[in-house]
Write a protein that holds these residues in place. Sequence first.
Motif, PDB file in Angstrom:
ATOM      1  N   ASN A  85       6.139 -41.635  16.060  1.00 53.16           N
ATOM      2  CA  ASN A  85       7.007 -42.812  15.334  1.00 53.16           C
ATOM      3  C   ASN A  85       5.979 -43.782  14.879  1.00 53.16           C
ATOM      4  O   ASN A  85       6.179 -44.485  14.035  1.00 53.16           O
ATOM      5  CB  ASN A  85       7.944 -42.999  16.352  1.00 53.16           C
ATOM      6  CG  ASN A  85       9.096 -42.075  16.401  1.00 53.16           C
ATOM      7  OD1 ASN A  85       9.038 -41.271  15.795  1.00 53.16           O
ATOM      8  ND2 ASN A  85       9.879 -42.034  17.507  1.00 53.16           N
ATOM      9  N   TRP A  89       5.828 -44.996  11.217  1.00 55.63           N
ATOM     10  CA  TRP A  89       6.229 -46.386  10.505  1.00 55.63           C
ATOM     11  C   TRP A  89       5.131 -47.054  10.255  1.00 55.63           C
ATOM     12  O   TRP A  89       5.411 -47.831   9.048  1.00 55.63           O
ATOM     13  CB  TRP A  89       7.131 -46.806  11.648  1.00 55.63           C
ATOM     14  CG  TRP A  89       7.275 -48.389  11.395  1.00 55.63           C
ATOM     15  CD1 TRP A  89       6.549 -49.462  11.834  1.00 55.63           C
ATOM     16  CD2 TRP A  89       8.123 -48.751  10.249  1.00 55.63           C
ATOM     17  NE1 TRP A  89       7.167 -50.818  11.134  1.00 55.63           N
ATOM     18  CE2 TRP A  89       8.051 -50.145  10.269  1.00 55.63           C
ATOM     19  CE3 TRP A  89       9.179 -48.234   9.487  1.00 55.63           C
ATOM     20  CZ2 TRP A  89       8.867 -50.946   9.370  1.00 55.63           C
ATOM     21  CZ3 TRP A  89       9.929 -48.981   8.676  1.00 55.63           C
ATOM     22  CH2 TRP A  89       9.673 -50.333   8.839  1.00 55.63           C
ATOM     23  N   ALA A 122      12.523 -53.189  12.848  1.00 56.29           N
ATOM     24  CA  ALA A 122      12.003 -51.786  13.266  1.00 56.29           C
ATOM     25  C   ALA A 122      11.208 -51.957  14.535  1.00 56.29           C
ATOM     26  O   ALA A 122      11.325 -51.374  15.669  1.00 56.29           O
ATOM     27  CB  ALA A 122      11.002 -51.081  12.238  1.00 56.29           C
TER      28      ALA A 122
END
Length: 157
Positions: A85, A89, A122
């Motif tokens: 992840n 990202w 985020a």
Amino acid sequence: MNFPLHDPDDAALARTLGQAGLVPFVMLAVLLWVVDVRLQAWVAIAMTAYAALIVSFLGGIHWGIGWLGGRHEQGVAHSPHHQRNHFLWGIVPSLMAWPGLLMPAFAGLAWLGFTLILCYLADRTLYKRAGLEAWLTLRFRLSAIAALSCFVGAAAI
């Protein structure tokens, strides 16, 4: 500057450097309001470029977190899913910053301000999963001032 020697995470140094990184945001946003119209385009380009660099830097942090996530600490490996992840990202902020450089400055600065907010949102999830939630207060303050500076700068154009 006197940083504590017993600060194993160098939090004071990180806080000071982060705050110093806000100086160009605030200074350029103010300049957009006060400079002669003939200089405004140059200042707008400088601010847009700086904002895009910072947004890209925020993505790069996740590559560092991802690399560290692959290490074993105290005999326990971090989840490869969480590591993935961070890598995934990590490229998004740069890809989002790029159009901000290509847009007219008023739109690019607004886009980059929005992107700074999105990066913080985020990070609220990804930092917690990586055990880095202690940095979220600083991240919020830095992101809020940087994004606000972008919006104020965009309003001046």
